[in-house]
Design an enzyme around this catalytic site. Sequence first.
Site, PDB file in Angstrom:
ATOM      1  N   HIS A 132     -16.306 -20.787 -14.068  1.00  0.00           N
ATOM      2  CA  HIS A 132     -17.100 -21.338 -15.171  1.00  0.00           C
ATOM      3  C   HIS A 132     -17.467 -20.166 -16.096  1.00  0.00           C
ATOM      4  CE1 HIS A 132     -20.759 -22.986 -17.071  1.00  0.00           C
ATOM      5  NE2 HIS A 132     -20.325 -24.187 -16.717  1.00  0.00           N
ATOM      6  N   ASP A 209     -21.010 -18.320  -6.821  1.00  0.00           N
ATOM      7  CA  ASP A 209     -21.549 -19.334  -7.724  1.00  0.00           C
ATOM      8  C   ASP A 209     -21.458 -20.660  -6.985  1.00  0.00           C
ATOM      9  OD1 ASP A 209     -21.694 -21.448  -9.472  1.00  0.00           O
ATOM     10  OD2 ASP A 209     -20.485 -20.534 -11.041  1.00  0.00           O
ATOM     11  N   GLN A 212     -21.439 -25.915  -7.848  1.00  0.00           N
ATOM     12  CA  GLN A 212     -20.738 -27.170  -7.508  1.00  0.00           C
ATOM     13  C   GLN A 212     -20.566 -27.351  -6.007  1.00  0.00           C
ATOM     14  OE1 GLN A 212     -20.259 -29.485  -9.608  1.00  0.00           O
ATOM     15  NE2 GLN A 212     -20.513 -28.380 -11.545  1.00  0.00           N
ATOM     16  N   LYS A 235     -28.173 -29.988 -10.459  1.00  0.00           N
ATOM     17  CA  LYS A 235     -26.921 -30.508  -9.907  1.00  0.00           C
ATOM     18  C   LYS A 235     -27.109 -30.985  -8.466  1.00  0.00           C
ATOM     19  CE  LYS A 235     -24.133 -27.500 -12.828  1.00  0.00           C
ATOM     20  NZ  LYS A 235     -23.576 -28.273 -13.938  1.00  0.00           N
ATOM     21  N   CYS A 373     -16.446 -25.915 -19.796  1.00  0.00           N
ATOM     22  CA  CYS A 373     -16.905 -24.505 -19.738  1.00  0.00           C
ATOM     23  C   CYS A 373     -15.982 -23.665 -18.871  1.00  0.00           C
ATOM     24  CB  CYS A 373     -18.338 -24.393 -19.244  1.00  0.00           C
ATOM     25  SG  CYS A 373     -19.512 -25.115 -20.362  1.00  0.00           S
TER      26      CYS A 373
HETATM   27  N1  PMP Z   1     -21.024 -22.546 -12.450  1.00  0.00           N
HETATM   28  C1  PMP Z   1     -20.430 -23.719 -12.262  1.00  0.00           C
HETATM   29  C2  PMP Z   1     -19.247 -23.814 -11.337  1.00  0.00           C
HETATM   30  C3  PMP Z   1     -20.904 -24.851 -12.937  1.00  0.00           C
HETATM   31  O1  PMP Z   1     -20.308 -26.034 -12.770  1.00  0.00           O
HETATM   32  C4  PMP Z   1     -22.018 -24.727 -13.790  1.00  0.00           C
HETATM   33  C5  PMP Z   1     -22.566 -25.908 -14.561  1.00  0.00           C
HETATM   34  N2  PMP Z   1     -21.616 -26.710 -15.170  1.00  0.00           N
HETATM   35  C6  PMP Z   1     -22.613 -23.473 -13.935  1.00  0.00           C
HETATM   36  C7  PMP Z   1     -22.089 -22.410 -13.242  1.00  0.00           C
HETATM   37  C8  PMP Z   1     -23.791 -23.262 -14.802  1.00  0.00           C
HETATM   38  O2  PMP Z   1     -24.878 -23.946 -14.296  1.00  0.00           O
HETATM   39  P1  PMP Z   1     -26.225 -24.090 -15.157  1.00  0.00           P
HETATM   40  O3  PMP Z   1     -25.787 -24.558 -16.514  1.00  0.00           O
HETATM   41  O4  PMP Z   1     -27.019 -25.095 -14.403  1.00  0.00           O
HETATM   42  O5  PMP Z   1     -26.843 -22.730 -15.197  1.00  0.00           O
END
Ligand code: PMP
Length: 415
Positions: A132, A209, A212, A235, A373
């Site tokens: 991401h 990270d 997910q 999430k 993203c």
């Molecule tokens: N890493 C991953 C794999 C994600 O899916 C996301 C959110 N789409 C993020 C990081 C960022 O998370 P947040 O916007 O809640 O900080």
Amino acid sequence: MTMAGSVTAAGIDVEKIREDFPVLKQTIHGKPLVYFDSAATAQKPFAVIDAIRKFHEVDCANIHRGVHELSQRSTAAYEETRSKARRFLNARNNSEIIFVRGTTEGINLVVSSWGRRNVREGDEIIISAMEHHSNIVPWQMLCEERSAKLRVIPMNDRGELILEEYEKLLNPRTRMVAFGHVSNALGTINPARQIIQMAHRAGALTLVDGAQAAPHMNIDVQALDSDFYTFSGHKVFGPTGIGVLHGKMRLLNAMPPYQGGGDMIRTVTFEKTTYNDLPYKFEAGTPNIAGGIGLGAALDYMTGIGLDKIAAYEHELLLYGTEALSKIPGLRLIGTAREKAAVLSFVIDGIHPHDIGTVLDRQGIAVRTGHHCAQPVMDWFHVPATTRASLAFYNTAAEIDALVAGLHKVKEVFG
Ligand code: PMP
């Protein structure tokens, strides 16, 4: 899928669970809402909504500072979430649990604090091809600032990391391996334990990270031996603006503060400030108290169902969805890893994902379209965007049938 009443083979009573999520009860454009965008943000059960409401109605006060009753109650409720998060991650100690705004801030905290102190010219940071943007850009910024090198673990056509290539990237200059436990764009579950072991053998640290992964599976930071692990509250069926960074105590103790302000200090004079102990050293200013309390309720909710049951049920749904979507002519799934979590990303020949998303919305079906993203993932698969249906334990096989019917409609309109 094997169903007995509304109880599935995985032992989850989906209909009962759905009663806990008020959002799911509505109709959109006259059709029952089918919410397939939980990877972007998950819906919130009454338990979370009520905990936040109760805080504002009954306990509302700033934490850590007051001797009065309301402040004591608020502090206890907020700090209780730290214990819940520790148990959720199987961390050793509450001091290792740092509250942040979300995964993005968790990563930025490590980059700013650990990275600035430890990364020098010529050092290397490894990320993966399926990250991401949140786990790309902060490292890229650090590498630019420090003249360090960002290296990328490649993936295969299924969307699985190629570990032989990763092995070749590791060397004595590698300082950090930062990777997603589960890919938001592809659903791939990466072999986190193995990736971490390989990094450690090379003398590098690791950041996982878990944005997910946390909504879908049991996480054990001690078994993983991750150095840093981060996830977002919103999430995991909690509120936005709160998340968790876990770090090993030895590392957190050696790191400078991330931000300066109230709560992170022990003593302040104009000449010198001394810092508070962990975890407060990293938590400057009044935090998201209501969010923290809501997150505690969300973690209780998930553990109440059972992470293993959630994983098993979602796996059933994923298999069902994969088979159903594969039968649609012209549809190509993007991300077919052998180890995969609740994401169905796909393209359909000749139809733009935004058009797919718009027609599905008219059927009451909420999916995400775009690059999620993760632009490098799209580039790798030579697609500008995908349509992504992301699943949670409140989704059903019948909803997947509705998605399939919706996609046939899309093909009628654009075919
Ligand atoms: N890493 C991953 C794999 C994600 O899916 C996301 C959110 N789409 C993020 C990081 C960022 O998370 P947040 O916007 O809640 O900080």
